[in-house]
Write an enzyme that holds these catalytic residues in place. Structure first.
Site, PDB file in Angstrom:
ATOM      1  N   GLY A   1     -10.524  30.249  26.065  1.00 18.48           N
ATOM      2  CA  GLY A   1     -11.296  31.137  25.210  1.00 18.48           C
ATOM      3  C   GLY A   1     -12.459  31.761  25.958  1.00 18.48           C
TER       4      GLY A   1
ATOM      5  CG  ASN B   1      -6.397  47.227  35.317  1.00 17.93           C
ATOM      6  OD1 ASN B   1      -5.600  48.120  35.572  1.00 17.93           O
ATOM      7  ND2 ASN B   1      -6.510  46.142  36.072  1.00 17.93           N
TER       8      ASN B   1
ATOM      9  CD  GLU C   1     -13.613  49.344  39.150  1.00 16.99           C
ATOM     10  OE1 GLU C   1     -12.420  49.522  39.484  1.00 16.99           O
ATOM     11  OE2 GLU C   1     -14.431  48.777  39.887  1.00 16.99           O
TER      12      GLU C   1
ATOM     13  CG  ASP D   1      -9.504  44.167  34.680  1.00 17.72           C
ATOM     14  OD1 ASP D   1     -10.596  43.705  35.063  1.00 17.72           O
ATOM     15  OD2 ASP D   1      -8.525  44.312  35.440  1.00 17.72           O
TER      16      ASP D   1
ATOM     17  CB  SER E   1     -14.386  33.356  35.786  1.00 20.23           C
ATOM     18  OG  SER E   1     -14.837  33.303  37.127  1.00 20.23           O
TER      19      SER E   1
HETATM   20  O1  KDG Z   1      -8.495  42.671  37.579  1.00 23.61           O
HETATM   21  C1  KDG Z   1      -7.254  43.089  38.051  1.00 23.61           C
HETATM   22  C2  KDG Z   1      -7.509  43.756  39.358  1.00 23.61           C
HETATM   23  O2  KDG Z   1      -7.822  42.785  40.295  1.00 23.61           O
HETATM   24  C3  KDG Z   1      -6.372  44.538  39.857  1.00 23.61           C
HETATM   25  O3  KDG Z   1      -5.920  45.498  38.942  1.00 23.61           O
HETATM   26  C4  KDG Z   1      -6.581  45.151  41.210  1.00 23.61           C
HETATM   27  O4  KDG Z   1      -8.759  46.040  41.167  1.00 23.61           O
HETATM   28  C5  KDG Z   1      -7.974  45.321  41.695  1.00 23.61           C
HETATM   29  C6  KDG Z   1      -8.395  44.555  42.854  1.00 23.61           C
HETATM   30  O5  KDG Z   1      -9.227  45.085  43.576  1.00 23.61           O
HETATM   31  O6  KDG Z   1      -7.956  43.443  43.070  1.00 23.61           O
END
Ligand code: KDG
Length: 337
Positions: free
Chosen positions: A251, A41, A39, A278, A201
């Site tokens: 994509g 990010n 979040e 993110d 995904s």
């Molecule tokens: O999407 C990236 C995140 O996985 C990373 O920044 C860390 O939030 C995180 C996690 O819980 O893995």
């Protein structure tokens, strides 16, 4: 003068210690410190694109908590509702880097300050007026996996968002190191049912959609598989679904009528893929808040994701508006299905 947030998000922000050299974690002996957390990010990604964000969460009263607050504030994220816990500890993760195949992650976050967030943090944010003039609440499937109190906080945030007429976006972000599919599925299905925009995904969507879509995962081309799982998420109650195809490498896909596929930015050097999803969310949400159609939202999302691939760290590569607009030109060849 304080700028009112357009987006509110909540979750656990961590310090991520990322191995300097490529190779297995067991051999890594030098790490660089980054700020992480899905979040956070997204929050930084949105702020860099020009959309003000407020973040709700907790950090420990320790050096890593200070690092996180300095970073978020330095980026312009509104942290007035980040509580610093005197008796707590900031969550940490260690991350190896692999040239080939997925990287291993080691969490040290059980009982962390971030995982002790609860309904009272959301109530405090509401009293502080965070939801009053905002337009969107962004959530991920990581937060409800952290603790019962975090799960309740997510539910309370959705209620606040609904009461104040905010849209709700949700990135499934299935983290199998935090919970098993069987525990995650009903919780995430419940959140999908209450979300306006769902990111995933294709693989995550299939897990949440359940058995029926596992069959869809085995045959057909990527876009047909995306269509099958997207329609399962729409059936659960999501209003819009945006999917990353092959973790974004092929994509992205939006379940519009007709559905839209936008190819990835080509030939991006892969320095560090973590955080690209993110950044995709940030780009898609920024464009959507600006009134863009699905194809334009996917294109900005792809551009932001590509930018993160080229920099070490979970949020370092999130692009400025000008950088994102430059990259977006390479990803506009949409196809309609
Ligand atoms: O999407 C990236 C995140 O996985 C990373 O920044 C860390 O939030 C995180 C996690 O819980 O893995």
């Amino acid at each position: 003068m304080r700028i009112e947030p357009e987006i509110v998000t909540l979750g656990e922000c961590l310090v991520s210690l990322v191995a300097v050299e490529h190779g297995p974690l067991a051999e890594a002996d030098t790490f660089r410190r980054h700020v992480a957390g899905a979040e956070a990010n997204v929050a930084v990604g949105l702020v860099r694109l020009g959309h003000p964000v407020a973040y709700i969460g907790r950090v420990g009263d320790d050096g890593f908590g200070t690092t996180i607050l300095r970073r978020l504030r330095g980026e312009g994220v509104d942290t007035r509702c980040v509580r610093v816990e005197p008796d707590g500890g900031t969550g940490i993760m260690f991350r190896e880097r692999r040239a080939v195949g997925p990287s291993e992650v080691l969490y040290r976050r059980a009982g962390s300050s971030g995982s002790r967030m609860g309904v009272e943090d959301v109530d405090a944010a509401s009293e502080a007026g965070l939801f009053r003039n905002a337009r969107l609440l962004h959530l991920t499937g990581i937060t409800p996996a952290l603790s019962p109190s975090c799960r309740s906080a997510v539910g309370a945030a959705i209620e606040q968002a609904r009461a104040a007429n905010l849209q709700v976006s949700l990135d499934l972000n299935l983290r199998r190191r935090l919970w098993a599919d069987e525990e995650a599925r009903p919780v995430l299905r419940g959140l999908v049912a209450r979300a306006d925009i769902v990111f995933a995904s294709v693989e995550e969507a299939a897990v949440v959609a359940g058995n029926g879509s596992a069959t869809a995962m085995t045959g057909g081309d990527p876009a047909s598989r995306a269509a099958a799982v997207a329609s399962a998420l729409l059936d659960l109650g999501a209003r819009r679904v945006a999917l990353k195809l092959d973790a974004g490498a092929a994509g992205s896909y939006a379940a519009d009528r007709p559905a839209v596929v936008v190819p990835a930015v080509p030939d991006v050097p892969l320095i560090d893929p973590v955080g690209a999803g993110d950044a995709f969310c940030a780009g898609y949400l920024a464009a959507t808040l600006e009134g863009a159609d699905e194809a334009a939202a996917l294109a900005l999302g792809n551009a932001c994701g590509a930018s993160v691939l080229g920099a070490e760290g979970d949020l370092a590569g999130a692009p400025s508006r000008a950088e994102a607009d430059r990259l977006r030109r390479f990803t506009s060849g949409q196809s309609i299905r």
